[in-house]
Motif scaffolding. Structure first.
Motif, mmCIF file in Angstrom:
data_model
loop_
_atom_site.group_PDB
_atom_site.id
_atom_site.type_symbol
_atom_site.label_atom_id
_atom_site.label_comp_id
_atom_site.label_asym_id
_atom_site.label_seq_id
_atom_site.Cartn_x
_atom_site.Cartn_y
_atom_site.Cartn_z
ATOM 1 N N GLU A 29 -0.466 -8.476 -5.537
ATOM 2 C CA GLU A 29 0.453 -9.554 -5.153
ATOM 3 C C GLU A 29 1.743 -9.488 -5.988
ATOM 4 O OE1 GLU A 29 -0.023 -11.579 -2.554
ATOM 5 O OE2 GLU A 29 -1.941 -10.594 -2.178
ATOM 6 N N ALA A 30 1.601 -9.201 -7.272
ATOM 7 C CA ALA A 30 2.784 -9.096 -8.141
ATOM 8 C C ALA A 30 3.651 -7.912 -7.717
ATOM 9 C CB ALA A 30 2.360 -8.952 -9.601
ATOM 10 N N TYR A 31 3.023 -6.801 -7.356
ATOM 11 C CA TYR A 31 3.779 -5.658 -6.857
ATOM 12 C C TYR A 31 4.531 -6.026 -5.584
ATOM 13 C CZ TYR A 31 1.853 -2.030 -9.987
ATOM 14 O OH TYR A 31 1.540 -1.241 -11.056
ATOM 15 N N GLN A 32 3.888 -6.786 -4.710
ATOM 16 C CA GLN A 32 4.569 -7.200 -3.481
ATOM 17 C C GLN A 32 5.794 -8.056 -3.787
ATOM 18 O OE1 GLN A 32 1.502 -9.081 -1.016
ATOM 19 N NE2 GLN A 32 1.926 -7.503 0.507
ATOM 20 N N MET A 33 5.643 -8.971 -4.728
ATOM 21 C CA MET A 33 6.726 -9.904 -5.032
ATOM 22 C C MET A 33 7.848 -9.251 -5.844
ATOM 23 S SD MET A 33 4.775 -13.565 -5.519
ATOM 24 C CE MET A 33 4.380 -13.293 -7.193
ATOM 25 N N GLU A 34 7.512 -8.334 -6.726
ATOM 26 C CA GLU A 34 8.514 -7.795 -7.636
ATOM 27 C C GLU A 34 8.751 -6.298 -7.467
ATOM 28 O OE1 GLU A 34 8.330 -9.234 -11.604
ATOM 29 O OE2 GLU A 34 8.630 -11.256 -10.841
ATOM 30 N N GLY A 35 8.240 -5.734 -6.382
ATOM 31 C CA GLY A 35 8.408 -4.309 -6.128
ATOM 32 C C GLY A 35 9.867 -3.886 -6.029
ATOM 33 N N ASP A 36 10.699 -4.741 -5.427
ATOM 34 C CA ASP A 36 12.123 -4.411 -5.311
ATOM 35 C C ASP A 36 12.783 -4.310 -6.686
ATOM 36 O OD1 ASP A 36 11.946 -4.290 -2.571
ATOM 37 O OD2 ASP A 36 12.612 -6.363 -2.276
ATOM 38 N N LEU A 37 12.357 -5.171 -7.614
ATOM 39 C CA LEU A 37 12.896 -5.099 -8.978
ATOM 40 C C LEU A 37 12.526 -3.774 -9.639
ATOM 41 C CD1 LEU A 37 12.148 -8.702 -10.308
ATOM 42 C CD2 LEU A 37 14.373 -7.749 -9.725
ATOM 43 N N LEU A 38 11.282 -3.343 -9.434
ATOM 44 C CA LEU A 38 10.850 -2.067 -10.012
ATOM 45 C C LEU A 38 11.625 -0.906 -9.414
ATOM 46 C CD1 LEU A 38 6.986 -2.533 -10.137
ATOM 47 C CD2 LEU A 38 8.585 -2.656 -12.039
ATOM 48 N N LYS A 39 11.835 -0.956 -8.113
ATOM 49 C CA LYS A 39 12.575 0.117 -7.447
ATOM 50 C C LYS A 39 14.026 0.186 -7.921
ATOM 51 C CE LYS A 39 9.726 0.039 -3.336
ATOM 52 N NZ LYS A 39 9.644 -0.345 -1.917
ATOM 53 N N LYS A 76 1.803 4.129 -7.863
ATOM 54 C CA LYS A 76 1.633 5.193 -6.859
ATOM 55 C C LYS A 76 0.560 4.785 -5.850
ATOM 56 C CE LYS A 76 2.528 9.010 -9.968
ATOM 57 N NZ LYS A 76 1.918 10.172 -10.628
ATOM 58 N N THR A 77 -0.518 4.229 -6.364
ATOM 59 C CA THR A 77 -1.600 3.764 -5.489
ATOM 60 C C THR A 77 -1.100 2.657 -4.576
ATOM 61 O OG1 THR A 77 -3.226 4.315 -7.195
ATOM 62 C CG2 THR A 77 -3.947 2.823 -5.453
ATOM 63 N N TYR A 78 -0.347 1.725 -5.131
ATOM 64 C CA TYR A 78 0.208 0.627 -4.331
ATOM 65 C C TYR A 78 1.089 1.162 -3.209
ATOM 66 C CZ TYR A 78 3.261 -3.200 -2.968
ATOM 67 O OH TYR A 78 3.971 -4.112 -2.234
ATOM 68 N N GLU A 79 1.909 2.133 -3.511
ATOM 69 C CA GLU A 79 2.827 2.672 -2.509
ATOM 70 C C GLU A 79 2.120 3.442 -1.399
ATOM 71 O OE1 GLU A 79 5.691 4.716 -5.118
ATOM 72 O OE2 GLU A 79 7.151 3.219 -4.408
ATOM 73 N N THR A 80 0.934 3.980 -1.670
ATOM 74 C CA THR A 80 0.216 4.751 -0.649
ATOM 75 C C THR A 80 -0.767 3.917 0.156
ATOM 76 O OG1 THR A 80 -1.462 5.453 -2.241
ATOM 77 C CG2 THR A 80 0.424 6.915 -1.912
ATOM 78 N N GLU A 81 -1.210 2.808 -0.383
ATOM 79 C CA GLU A 81 -2.192 1.970 0.327
ATOM 80 C C GLU A 81 -1.483 0.840 1.049
ATOM 81 O OE1 GLU A 81 -5.118 3.072 0.689
ATOM 82 O OE2 GLU A 81 -4.968 4.587 -0.856
ATOM 83 N N GLU A 82 -1.877 0.598 2.311
ATOM 84 C CA GLU A 82 -1.139 -0.366 3.103
ATOM 85 C C GLU A 82 -1.614 -1.810 3.003
ATOM 86 O OE1 GLU A 82 -3.945 1.588 6.270
ATOM 87 O OE2 GLU A 82 -2.280 2.536 5.280
ATOM 88 N N ASP A 83 -2.749 -2.068 2.392
ATOM 89 C CA ASP A 83 -3.159 -3.469 2.236
ATOM 90 C C ASP A 83 -3.922 -3.692 0.935
ATOM 91 O OD1 ASP A 83 -5.863 -2.768 2.603
ATOM 92 O OD2 ASP A 83 -5.907 -3.396 4.677
ATOM 93 N N ASN A 84 -4.169 -4.954 0.653
ATOM 94 C CA ASN A 84 -4.775 -5.389 -0.600
ATOM 95 C C ASN A 84 -6.146 -4.749 -0.822
ATOM 96 O OD1 ASN A 84 -5.605 -6.781 -2.854
ATOM 97 N ND2 ASN A 84 -5.227 -8.796 -2.018
ATOM 98 N N VAL A 85 -6.990 -4.768 0.183
ATOM 99 C CA VAL A 85 -8.359 -4.255 0.041
ATOM 100 C C VAL A 85 -8.339 -2.764 -0.276
ATOM 101 C CG1 VAL A 85 -10.547 -3.892 1.253
ATOM 102 C CG2 VAL A 85 -9.320 -6.054 1.526
ATOM 103 N N LYS A 86 -7.519 -2.010 0.433
ATOM 104 C CA LYS A 86 -7.446 -0.567 0.180
ATOM 105 C C LYS A 86 -6.862 -0.269 -1.190
ATOM 106 C CE LYS A 86 -7.274 0.780 4.982
ATOM 107 N NZ LYS A 86 -6.525 1.436 6.047
ATOM 108 N N PHE A 87 -5.874 -1.069 -1.605
ATOM 109 C CA PHE A 87 -5.302 -0.887 -2.943
ATOM 110 C C PHE A 87 -6.361 -1.125 -4.013
ATOM 111 C CE2 PHE A 87 -3.634 -2.997 -6.745
ATOM 112 C CZ PHE A 87 -2.881 -1.955 -7.286
ATOM 113 N N VAL A 88 -7.088 -2.236 -3.904
ATOM 114 C CA VAL A 88 -8.107 -2.560 -4.911
ATOM 115 C C VAL A 88 -9.178 -1.473 -4.953
ATOM 116 C CG1 VAL A 88 -9.942 -4.199 -5.544
ATOM 117 C CG2 VAL A 88 -7.690 -5.044 -4.849
ATOM 118 N N ASP A 89 -9.628 -0.999 -3.796
ATOM 119 C CA ASP A 89 -10.640 0.059 -3.764
ATOM 120 C C ASP A 89 -10.134 1.349 -4.404
ATOM 121 O OD1 ASP A 89 -12.458 -1.610 -2.516
ATOM 122 O OD2 ASP A 89 -12.079 -0.815 -0.505
ATOM 123 N N ALA A 90 -8.925 1.760 -4.030
ATOM 124 C CA ALA A 90 -8.366 2.999 -4.574
ATOM 125 C C ALA A 90 -8.100 2.878 -6.073
ATOM 126 C CB ALA A 90 -7.079 3.368 -3.837
#
Length: 103
Positions: A29-39, A76-90
């Motif tokens: 969720e934090a990556y979703q909200m602040e991803g633009d700042l990181l980029k 990197k994992t966040y950028e490759t996984e399209e949803d929360n469940v897949k991100f957490v699993d990966a």
């Protein structure tokens, strides 16, 4: 007595897994909200991402990687996984494999 100790250990291990997974969900969720700042080049220490990275690092105390390196791998994992469940699993698989390597 031994059976009781096994149950306590199982509960503790389950609680740790649950805690890490919850922390990873919050990190997503934090990556979703602040991803633009990181980029745009913002340092993770100046974002709400950093506390979650620190929590993951503390919960996986056998990991020998620093916070920035851990963040880069999870990003990197966040950028490759399209949803929360897949991100957490990966992310969980990454953390597990890295802990096994550290031992």
């Amino acid at each position: 007595m031994e059976a009781l100790q096994e149950k306590i250990c199982e509960r503790t291990e389950y609680a740790l897994v649950t805690d890490i997974q919850i922390t990873l969900e919050c990190l997503y969720e934090a990556y979703q909200m602040e991803g633009d700042l990181l980029k745009s080049g913002k340092n993770i220490y100046a974002t709400m991402i950093y506390p979650f990275i620190r929590m993951v690092k503390e919960q996986c105390s056998t990991m020998g990687m620093g916070e920035e390196e851990l963040h880069k791998e999870l990003w990197k994992t966040y950028e490759t996984e399209e949803d929360n469940v897949k991100f957490v699993d990966a992310a969980w698989r990454f953390l597990e494999s890295h802990q096994r390597e550290a031992v």
